[in-house]
Design a protein around this motif. Sequence first.
Motif, PDB file in Angstrom:
ATOM      1  N   ASP A 147       6.033 -44.563   7.419  1.00  0.00           N
ATOM      2  CA  ASP A 147       6.710 -44.218   6.212  1.00  0.00           C
ATOM      3  C   ASP A 147       6.140 -43.823   4.897  1.00  0.00           C
ATOM      4  OD1 ASP A 147       8.960 -44.649   7.408  1.00  0.00           O
ATOM      5  OD2 ASP A 147       9.059 -46.930   7.395  1.00  0.00           O
ATOM      6  N   CYS A 148       4.736 -43.929   4.965  1.00  0.00           N
ATOM      7  CA  CYS A 148       4.105 -43.664   3.592  1.00  0.00           C
ATOM      8  C   CYS A 148       4.296 -42.269   3.443  1.00  0.00           C
ATOM      9  CB  CYS A 148       2.431 -44.099   3.770  1.00  0.00           C
ATOM     10  SG  CYS A 148       1.433 -43.025   4.757  1.00  0.00           S
ATOM     11  N   LEU A 149       4.093 -41.753   2.247  1.00  0.00           N
ATOM     12  CA  LEU A 149       4.131 -40.426   1.862  1.00  0.00           C
ATOM     13  C   LEU A 149       3.361 -39.495   2.660  1.00  0.00           C
ATOM     14  CD1 LEU A 149       4.944 -40.856  -1.982  1.00  0.00           C
ATOM     15  CD2 LEU A 149       6.596 -40.101  -0.142  1.00  0.00           C
ATOM     16  N   LEU A 150       2.012 -39.829   2.657  1.00  0.00           N
ATOM     17  CA  LEU A 150       1.133 -38.734   3.204  1.00  0.00           C
ATOM     18  C   LEU A 150       1.481 -38.505   5.019  1.00  0.00           C
ATOM     19  CD1 LEU A 150      -2.184 -39.871   1.664  1.00  0.00           C
ATOM     20  CD2 LEU A 150      -0.753 -38.003   1.019  1.00  0.00           C
ATOM     21  N   ALA A 151       1.796 -39.621   5.648  1.00  0.00           N
ATOM     22  CA  ALA A 151       2.454 -39.462   6.798  1.00  0.00           C
ATOM     23  C   ALA A 151       3.560 -38.568   6.924  1.00  0.00           C
ATOM     24  CB  ALA A 151       2.560 -40.871   7.421  1.00  0.00           C
ATOM     25  N   ARG A 152       4.470 -38.652   6.066  1.00  0.00           N
ATOM     26  CA  ARG A 152       5.709 -38.000   5.940  1.00  0.00           C
ATOM     27  C   ARG A 152       5.410 -36.477   5.717  1.00  0.00           C
ATOM     28  NH1 ARG A 152       9.869 -40.863   2.342  1.00  0.00           N
ATOM     29  NH2 ARG A 152       8.450 -42.081   1.580  1.00  0.00           N
ATOM     30  N   HIS A 153       4.383 -36.304   4.850  1.00  0.00           N
ATOM     31  CA  HIS A 153       3.913 -34.891   4.588  1.00  0.00           C
ATOM     32  C   HIS A 153       3.289 -34.374   5.639  1.00  0.00           C
ATOM     33  CE1 HIS A 153       0.681 -32.035   3.066  1.00  0.00           C
ATOM     34  NE2 HIS A 153       1.849 -31.648   2.514  1.00  0.00           N
ATOM     35  N   GLU A 154       2.382 -35.103   6.496  1.00  0.00           N
ATOM     36  CA  GLU A 154       1.801 -34.655   7.656  1.00  0.00           C
ATOM     37  C   GLU A 154       2.791 -34.417   8.584  1.00  0.00           C
ATOM     38  OE1 GLU A 154      -1.000 -36.256  11.211  1.00  0.00           O
ATOM     39  OE2 GLU A 154       0.038 -37.527  10.006  1.00  0.00           O
ATOM     40  N   ALA A 155       3.877 -35.035   8.871  1.00  0.00           N
ATOM     41  CA  ALA A 155       4.838 -34.629  10.049  1.00  0.00           C
ATOM     42  C   ALA A 155       5.621 -33.290   9.539  1.00  0.00           C
ATOM     43  CB  ALA A 155       5.750 -36.057  10.127  1.00  0.00           C
ATOM     44  N   GLY A 156       5.878 -33.375   8.398  1.00  0.00           N
ATOM     45  CA  GLY A 156       6.795 -32.288   7.837  1.00  0.00           C
ATOM     46  C   GLY A 156       5.911 -30.918   7.814  1.00  0.00           C
ATOM     47  N   VAL A 157       4.698 -30.784   7.690  1.00  0.00           N
ATOM     48  CA  VAL A 157       4.229 -29.803   7.590  1.00  0.00           C
ATOM     49  C   VAL A 157       3.726 -29.061   8.761  1.00  0.00           C
ATOM     50  CG1 VAL A 157       3.057 -29.730   4.992  1.00  0.00           C
ATOM     51  CG2 VAL A 157       1.548 -30.503   7.168  1.00  0.00           C
ATOM     52  N   TRP A 158       3.508 -30.042   9.868  1.00  0.00           N
ATOM     53  CA  TRP A 158       3.415 -29.657  11.406  1.00  0.00           C
ATOM     54  C   TRP A 158       4.536 -29.139  11.789  1.00  0.00           C
ATOM     55  CZ3 TRP A 158      -1.031 -28.754  14.144  1.00  0.00           C
ATOM     56  CH2 TRP A 158      -2.248 -29.247  13.483  1.00  0.00           C
ATOM     57  N   ARG A 159       5.754 -29.823  11.604  1.00  0.00           N
ATOM     58  CA  ARG A 159       6.857 -29.471  11.981  1.00  0.00           C
ATOM     59  C   ARG A 159       7.374 -28.122  11.718  1.00  0.00           C
ATOM     60  NH1 ARG A 159       9.768 -33.366  10.340  1.00  0.00           N
ATOM     61  NH2 ARG A 159      10.482 -32.547   8.151  1.00  0.00           N
ATOM     62  N   GLU A 160       7.000 -27.716  10.391  1.00  0.00           N
ATOM     63  CA  GLU A 160       7.388 -26.449   9.894  1.00  0.00           C
ATOM     64  C   GLU A 160       6.398 -25.296  10.567  1.00  0.00           C
ATOM     65  OE1 GLU A 160       6.111 -26.615   5.631  1.00  0.00           O
ATOM     66  OE2 GLU A 160       7.968 -27.963   5.073  1.00  0.00           O
ATOM     67  N   ALA A 161       5.134 -25.682  10.930  1.00  0.00           N
ATOM     68  CA  ALA A 161       4.455 -24.982  11.730  1.00  0.00           C
ATOM     69  C   ALA A 161       4.899 -24.612  13.020  1.00  0.00           C
ATOM     70  CB  ALA A 161       2.858 -25.397  11.665  1.00  0.00           C
ATOM     71  N   ARG A 162       5.200 -25.602  13.545  1.00  0.00           N
ATOM     72  CA  ARG A 162       5.841 -25.526  15.086  1.00  0.00           C
ATOM     73  C   ARG A 162       7.149 -24.766  14.900  1.00  0.00           C
ATOM     74  NH1 ARG A 162       3.734 -30.910  15.373  1.00  0.00           N
ATOM     75  NH2 ARG A 162       2.382 -30.983  16.897  1.00  0.00           N
ATOM     76  N   GLU A 163       7.739 -24.560  14.159  1.00  0.00           N
ATOM     77  CA  GLU A 163       9.123 -24.000  13.789  1.00  0.00           C
ATOM     78  C   GLU A 163       8.875 -22.476  13.784  1.00  0.00           C
ATOM     79  OE1 GLU A 163      11.385 -25.886  10.691  1.00  0.00           O
ATOM     80  OE2 GLU A 163      11.782 -27.453  11.905  1.00  0.00           O
TER      81      GLU A 163
END
Length: 514
Positions: free
Chosen positions: A359-375
């Motif tokens: 739930d920390c901001l950096l973990a959410r950022h990590e998950a978000g940018v990797w998700r964008e890359a996969r998409e």
Amino acid sequence: MRPRFWEFNRHLISARDMSVTTILSIHWNLCIGTIGRFARQRPQLTKLLRDLESFNICGEYLLTEISHGLDAKNLETTATLQPDGSFRLHTPNPGAAKIMPPTTPWAGIPRVGIVFARLLANDVDCGVKPFIVSLCDDTQMAPGVTSRPLPQKCGSKALDHAVTTFNQVRLGPDSLLGSPDLSPDKRTDFMDQIWRVSVGTLSLSMVNIPALRQAAFIAGTYSLRRHVGGNVPGQRVPIISFSTQYRPILNALAQAAVFDAFADDAIDMFVNQGLAPGARHGVAACFKATVSAATQTTLAELADRCGWQGLFGYNRIIEMALSLRGNGIAEGDYTVLCIRLASEILLGRYELPPAKMKDCLLARHEAGVWREARETMASIAKSGHRDKAYNAHILPLSRALVEATGHRMAYEAAARKGNISPEVLSLFESSCIRQDLSWYCGSSTSENFTRQDLLARDAEATEALLPRLRELLSETGAGAWTTAPIASQEGWDEFLEQLPVYQYNEEIKENPRL
């Protein structure tokens, strides 16, 4: 790999002279580390190892060639098996010359190198193998070995980086380390032969930590004693009173503390045999990319904040920055490491250890940018990860993806350590957020931050840590290792006294330079 091995690269002594650190890194990790792997099966190596450990001989590691850097598996240097069991080591063309390792007799000490060459036996290419090769004694090159020293690198102290070639050099049968047999899996065999490079990817990157501490101390002590005119006539105020001065210094101190905790976690994961080899190497690559990139940005800012003084190597900051830029290329260029790491994760070949503080901001950022890359990858990749679309859309994201994971891993490591203050953690987190403000704005997070929100958070984090600035500078321990004249008035006065003096109508007074 004992704790003392890792600690050397995190000690302030490693930032004292980067050329010495380079020599010792090659000597201890790459050369002794490679030979030591075979010592139990080959007791005759004991004497050489003892001479290396005593530094009676300086060890080198010759892998890359002028035409083969990160594709060193395609190197062209050959070692041809002879009927009597010996080998002939040869450089077949100028592009096959070994590049960078110091190999001249300039240091006045014998040098032995681990030379990687393609083993040719009965016209069969048996793959790349390591050989022990005498390069020079304390006065001259070994027969058939030619070394051409390169000009001095910008920013570094003198070191005889060289172009090295071999002309039918005879090697004894015992020069080969390991099996001469052709492996059914050449790539895996090659990676196994050069396994100490992965160790260096992690260990050598740790030098960034003491460099951050040293640079922060130099810029900080200079900023405390350097005064400029204030708003009131006759008033003098220290330049440290300006946020543009203390913010980068505090940032360097926060990065050093957090990256030191990250180093502990990275070491534990790297030596964990329970992790897949790819994941362990990925951790090393992630650490290197994250810490190296951040340090380059921070040291450049600290050098700028010292004004004209920051341009000179004698004040250390720009010298360390340029030397560490070389470290970012040595033992794996971190941009290419990021390309490989990001691609292998996106292709599902392995994963890095997942976030624990999801739930920390950096973990959410990590998950978000990797998700964008996969998409993005799913929408454009038609013929795999080597097509033009992947090259155009995914490769440019590689560093940012890996650094996002590195930021999260570093933050988690520091938060778990327990001895790093919330103020330090907050400033580190804010520094990472500033690198990708647009992602955190709007709907990317439940907080719906605006740019003004994030910049206000950054100012608050900086101001919260500012009262501890002097304390944090003292805690670096860098004072005892600092040679920069600008760190104190006494040091600057002494430095001026040692400069050559030219005056009208007087005999030239010229004292030795520092």
